[in-house]
Design an enzyme around this catalytic site. Structure first.
Site, PDB file in Angstrom:
ATOM      1  N   HIS A 156       0.813  -1.257  -0.062  1.00  0.00           N
ATOM      2  CA  HIS A 156      -0.177   0.119  -0.241  1.00  0.00           C
ATOM      3  C   HIS A 156       0.776   1.203  -0.160  1.00  0.00           C
ATOM      4  O   HIS A 156      -0.060   2.194   0.335  1.00  0.00           O
ATOM      5  CB  HIS A 156      -0.841  -0.308   1.063  1.00  0.00           C
ATOM      6  CG  HIS A 156      -1.781  -1.003   1.364  1.00  0.00           C
ATOM      7  ND1 HIS A 156      -2.915  -1.416   0.950  1.00  0.00           N
ATOM      8  CD2 HIS A 156      -1.248  -2.072   2.000  1.00  0.00           C
ATOM      9  CE1 HIS A 156      -2.961  -2.310   1.612  1.00  0.00           C
ATOM     10  NE2 HIS A 156      -2.754  -2.940   1.849  1.00  0.00           N
ATOM     11  N   SER A 277      13.892  21.755 -16.641  1.00  0.00           N
ATOM     12  CA  SER A 277      12.686  22.715 -17.257  1.00  0.00           C
ATOM     13  C   SER A 277      13.740  23.892 -17.777  1.00  0.00           C
ATOM     14  O   SER A 277      13.921  24.252 -17.206  1.00  0.00           O
ATOM     15  CB  SER A 277      12.260  22.554 -15.496  1.00  0.00           C
ATOM     16  OG  SER A 277      11.299  23.895 -15.604  1.00  0.00           O
ATOM     17  N   LYS A 283      15.339  22.240 -11.195  1.00  0.00           N
ATOM     18  CA  LYS A 283      14.481  20.899 -12.091  1.00  0.00           C
ATOM     19  C   LYS A 283      15.281  19.626 -12.743  1.00  0.00           C
ATOM     20  O   LYS A 283      16.231  19.820 -13.549  1.00  0.00           O
ATOM     21  CB  LYS A 283      13.159  21.129 -12.630  1.00  0.00           C
ATOM     22  CG  LYS A 283      12.186  22.258 -12.275  1.00  0.00           C
ATOM     23  CD  LYS A 283      12.055  20.822 -10.654  1.00  0.00           C
ATOM     24  CE  LYS A 283      10.932  20.226 -11.518  1.00  0.00           C
ATOM     25  NZ  LYS A 283       9.506  20.235 -11.936  1.00  0.00           N
ATOM     26  N   GLU A 290       8.661   8.823 -16.716  1.00  0.00           N
ATOM     27  CA  GLU A 290       7.159   9.237 -17.194  1.00  0.00           C
ATOM     28  C   GLU A 290       6.219   9.191 -18.633  1.00  0.00           C
ATOM     29  O   GLU A 290       5.358   8.434 -19.012  1.00  0.00           O
ATOM     30  CB  GLU A 290       7.082  10.798 -17.134  1.00  0.00           C
ATOM     31  CG  GLU A 290       6.897  11.136 -15.421  1.00  0.00           C
ATOM     32  CD  GLU A 290       7.868  12.647 -15.883  1.00  0.00           C
ATOM     33  OE1 GLU A 290       6.523  13.366 -14.529  1.00  0.00           O
ATOM     34  OE2 GLU A 290       8.403  13.130 -16.257  1.00  0.00           O
TER      35      GLU A 290
END
Ligand code: ARG
Length: 459
Positions: A156, A277, A283, A290
């Protein structure tokens, strides 16, 4: 525009309909398979007494020239070419003259396209297996390098029990082994020859289909011509296998996105496998991961798309079947990049053991504390309850589980003795699970050896 089937038509095809009908923009990828199939068919026609050896020789030489034109990029498509099959035949006839028109004897584009497409899928599977084996190796190497490095294990997404980096890495390896097996099974079912089925009813010439199958690398011959020209199970099987690979990689990617976040910080992605970024200078984004996660959606979509196309089709060929190729091509192209990119990302990943160690909090050992009581004769259900009370006690006192004194533990159960402190070590929790598939050093060494064997095995 002259059409191969133009004889019975007086009027021209509407231009939009020509574009709508054409599969050439994508099925040109079948050129090599189409030519291979035609070479074999020409030879089979000699055996059937349809072509003389000289005629077949002329056709085969012409096809070799067509193949060379494709390889050199000099093949010129014409406006009237509707698909790869008509384009190849049109060009062949330009090169060898009228005898080229004999090649299509006893054959239909229906059995032809099914043959070409199966050959293409078999080749694609062979390539995918190589990429997959490389990724499997990358995961095995990563696991081997830090086989016993402790890290928190989750259920979980909450702290559960200690595991190790090696154990975690191999948990993403075994699904890929199953993927390889699945692809091999798909290949086996794909290697059934449809050629000789004609349009739908079988060919009227005595071609040796067994010979054709062997010649083209098929392992069996289809038994029903109607089924053979409509069967796209192999394409759906391929897409399912591809979707499962995508799904497995998506899960691995998601976990690495988490592990590379500031909050976890268990791993650092190499610069080569992350992006920045345009606005925030600090970043470092896990775009690679992704995208891997995102592409799984695309692969699942291809599977459901094709299944929906196939649903409700009457047997034999229907033009709906032309919709089979793009999802399969795109699934292959997607994995052709996704799998090697993931392999590179794994190989260049930096681990941060200190960040993992910081998360190895004593709560992960609660099960081990219950096991301590079980060893002293307490039924597990009761031991679970007692340790729950110990956890509550620690919370009340604002200390860790391991910071409670033996006297404090004994307020919950007098079965706790001085030796209880031996439980409070991550390493003993790991080594206690000395069972096939468990976390002990011995079990992990065995698992790693099994993994190495599985990688080396031909799927
Ligand atoms: N381009 C077609 C396809 O990909 C080839 C088969 C065409 N057959 C036919 N009867 N129109 O499915």
């Amino acid at each position: 525009m002259s059409k191969l089937w133009g004889g019975r038509f007086a009027g021209e095809t509407d231009l939009l309909v020509h574009e709508f009908n054409a599969s050439l923009p994508f099925d040109r990828r079948l050129a090599a398979e189409d030519i291979r199939g035609s070479v074999a068919w020409a030879r089979a026609l000699v055996g059937a007494g349809v072509l003389t050896a000289v005629e077949a020789g002329t056709i085969v030489a012409g096809l070799a020239q067509v193949q060379t034109e494709f390889e050199r990029g000099t093949f010129v498509f014409e406006a009237g070419d509707e698909d790869i099959h008509t384009a190849v035949e049109r060009r062949l006839t330009e090169i060898v003259g009228e005898v080229g028109g004999k090649l299509h004897t006893g054959r239909s584009r229906n059995d032809q396209v099914a043959t070409d497409f199966r050959l293409w899928v078999m080749k694609a599977i062979d390539q995918l297996q190589e990429y997959l084996a490389d990724l499997q190796n990358a995961l095995v190497e990563s696991a081997a390098a830090n086989l016993n490095l402790p890290m928190p294990g989750y259920t979980h997404l909450q702290h559960a029990q200690p595991v190790t980096w090696g154990h975690w890495g191999l948990s993403h390896f075994w699904p890929l082994v199953r993927d390889g097996e699945r692809l091999a099974q798909v290949r086996g079912r794909t290697a059934v020859l449809p050629l000789g089925s004609g349009a739908l009813a079988g060919t009227a010439y005595p071609v040796d289909r067994e010979w054709l199958a062997r010649e083209l690398g098929f392992t069996a011959v289809s038994q029903n011509s109607l089924d053979a020209v409509s069967d796209r199970d192999f394409a759906a099987d391929f897409l399912y296998a591809a979707a499962m690979i995508g799904l497995h990689l998506s899960r691995l990617a998601e976990q690495l996105v988490l592990f590379s976040s500031a909050e976890f910080g268990f791993v650092r992605l190499d610069d080569g496998y992350s992006t920045g970024s345009s606005l925030m200078p600090q970043k470092k984004n896990p775009d690679t991961l992704e995208l891997t996660r995102g592409k799984a959606g695309r692969l699942v979509g291809h599977l459901t798309g094709l299944l929906t196309t196939l649903k409700g089709l009457p047997s034999s060929y229907d033009k709906d079947l032309q919709e089979d190729k793009e999802p399969v091509f795109d699934a292959f192209d997607t994995l052709r990049l996704t799998v090697p990119v993931m392999a590179g990302l794994i190989r260049t990943l930096t681990l941060r053991p200190e960040r993992m160690a910081a998360q190895l909090e004593p709560g992960l050992l609660a099960t081990d504390l219950a096991d301590y009581l079980v060893k002293r004769g307490v039924p597990f259900r009761q031991a679970h309850h007692l340790v729950g009370q110990v956890v509550q006690l620690a919370e009340q006192k604002g200390v860790n589980l391991t910071e409670l004194t033996v006297a404090e533990l004994q307020t919950v159960s007098d079965l706790f003795g001085e030796d209880v402190t031996a439980v409070f070590h991550i390493t003993s929790s790991l080594s206690n699970r000395n069972i096939t598939g468990g976390t002990s050093p011995e079990a992990l060494a065995n698992q790693l050896a099994a993994a190495r064997t599985a990688v080396a095995r031909e799927p």
